[in-house]
Design an enzyme around this catalytic site. Sequence first.
Site, PDB file in Angstrom:
ATOM      1  N   LEU A  75       0.809  -1.228   0.000  1.00 55.27           N
ATOM      2  CA  LEU A  75       0.000   0.000   0.000  1.00 55.27           C
ATOM      3  C   LEU A  75       0.841   1.278   0.000  1.00 55.27           C
ATOM      4  O   LEU A  75       0.310   2.368   0.214  1.00 55.27           O
ATOM      5  CB  LEU A  75      -0.965  -0.025   1.186  1.00 55.27           C
ATOM      6  CG  LEU A  75      -1.945  -1.199   1.183  1.00 55.27           C
ATOM      7  CD1 LEU A  75      -2.845  -1.161   2.408  1.00 55.27           C
ATOM      8  CD2 LEU A  75      -2.765  -1.256  -0.090  1.00 55.27           C
ATOM      9  N   CYS A  76       2.139   1.156  -0.247  1.00 58.23           N
ATOM     10  CA  CYS A  76       2.999   2.339  -0.339  1.00 58.23           C
ATOM     11  C   CYS A  76       2.834   2.994  -1.699  1.00 58.23           C
ATOM     12  O   CYS A  76       2.691   2.319  -2.716  1.00 58.23           O
ATOM     13  CB  CYS A  76       4.469   1.954  -0.158  1.00 58.23           C
ATOM     14  SG  CYS A  76       4.946   1.737   1.552  1.00 58.23           S
ATOM     15  N   HIS A  77       2.891   4.317  -1.697  1.00 57.09           N
ATOM     16  CA  HIS A  77       2.839   5.063  -2.947  1.00 57.09           C
ATOM     17  C   HIS A  77       4.216   5.027  -3.620  1.00 57.09           C
ATOM     18  O   HIS A  77       5.231   5.119  -2.932  1.00 57.09           O
ATOM     19  CB  HIS A  77       2.488   6.537  -2.675  1.00 57.09           C
ATOM     20  CG  HIS A  77       1.115   6.717  -2.139  1.00 57.09           C
ATOM     21  ND1 HIS A  77       0.824   6.622  -0.797  1.00 57.09           N
ATOM     22  CD2 HIS A  77      -0.055   6.995  -2.761  1.00 57.09           C
ATOM     23  CE1 HIS A  77      -0.469   6.838  -0.616  1.00 57.09           C
ATOM     24  NE2 HIS A  77      -1.024   7.061  -1.785  1.00 57.09           N
ATOM     25  N   MET A 113       8.587   4.780   5.232  1.00 55.37           N
ATOM     26  CA  MET A 113       8.728   3.394   4.761  1.00 55.37           C
ATOM     27  C   MET A 113       9.962   3.228   3.890  1.00 55.37           C
ATOM     28  O   MET A 113      10.651   2.205   3.954  1.00 55.37           O
ATOM     29  CB  MET A 113       7.474   2.936   4.012  1.00 55.37           C
ATOM     30  CG  MET A 113       6.242   2.836   4.898  1.00 55.37           C
ATOM     31  SD  MET A 113       6.482   1.893   6.431  1.00 55.37           S
ATOM     32  CE  MET A 113       6.961   0.301   5.796  1.00 55.37           C
ATOM     33  N   GLU A 114      10.277   4.228   3.104  1.00 54.56           N
ATOM     34  CA  GLU A 114      11.473   4.166   2.268  1.00 54.56           C
ATOM     35  C   GLU A 114      12.734   4.167   3.126  1.00 54.56           C
ATOM     36  O   GLU A 114      13.672   3.400   2.866  1.00 54.56           O
ATOM     37  CB  GLU A 114      11.485   5.339   1.286  1.00 54.56           C
ATOM     38  CG  GLU A 114      10.454   5.216   0.173  1.00 54.56           C
ATOM     39  CD  GLU A 114       8.998   5.415   0.611  1.00 54.56           C
ATOM     40  OE1 GLU A 114       8.097   5.051  -0.164  1.00 54.56           O
ATOM     41  OE2 GLU A 114       8.747   5.921   1.727  1.00 54.56           O
ATOM     42  N   ASP A 128      23.907 -11.157   4.845  1.00 53.20           N
ATOM     43  CA  ASP A 128      24.159 -12.042   3.711  1.00 53.20           C
ATOM     44  C   ASP A 128      25.649 -12.157   3.422  1.00 53.20           C
ATOM     45  O   ASP A 128      26.162 -13.258   3.189  1.00 53.20           O
ATOM     46  CB  ASP A 128      23.423 -11.532   2.473  1.00 53.20           C
ATOM     47  CG  ASP A 128      23.668 -12.404   1.260  1.00 53.20           C
ATOM     48  OD1 ASP A 128      23.459 -13.638   1.363  1.00 53.20           O
ATOM     49  OD2 ASP A 128      24.069 -11.876   0.207  1.00 53.20           O
TER      50      ASP A 128
END
Length: 166
Positions: A75-77, A113-114, A128
């Site tokens: 739901l992120c733009h 969010m970014e 990793d």
Amino acid sequence: MTKLTHLNDAGQAEMVDVTAKSMTERVAVAEATVTMQPATLKLIMEGGHKKGDVFTVAKIAGVQAAKQCANLIPLCHPLMLTSIKVDLQADEANSRVIIQSRCKLAGQTGVEMEALTAASVAALTIYDMCKAVDKDMVIGDIRVLEKRGGKSGHWQADSVVEREHG
């Protein structure tokens, strides 16, 4: 209690409509940590890892991740980020790497969010690259430290405010 913004009146998930929101400069800073064995941190810091420069690869991965956030979080733009910075710092006293990301744009929605995605993927990249020499690494403390812009203005995590004031 405040209503969740990603749920409509029927309780169904939907993307928030930001059409009517003002364009403002928006900035978010996020953090993550990777705790590891002291020997692993030393290997990274001395550049002796056989896979190469761990910090540079993690930094690039974080930048790429921020640009892909809308493809990862449903739901992120999709945003036109104008700046992404990912900084990594060795914290020898606590045998960990502290990752801070900063995302910025002029737009109608925030960039938390970014920034979180950038910090998280940089941490995953360290894991990793180093898992062959240290399987006990712990990724943690993923959080937003600060956000600026929009209707809610400026916000800082309590721990950041305490560190700055006292």
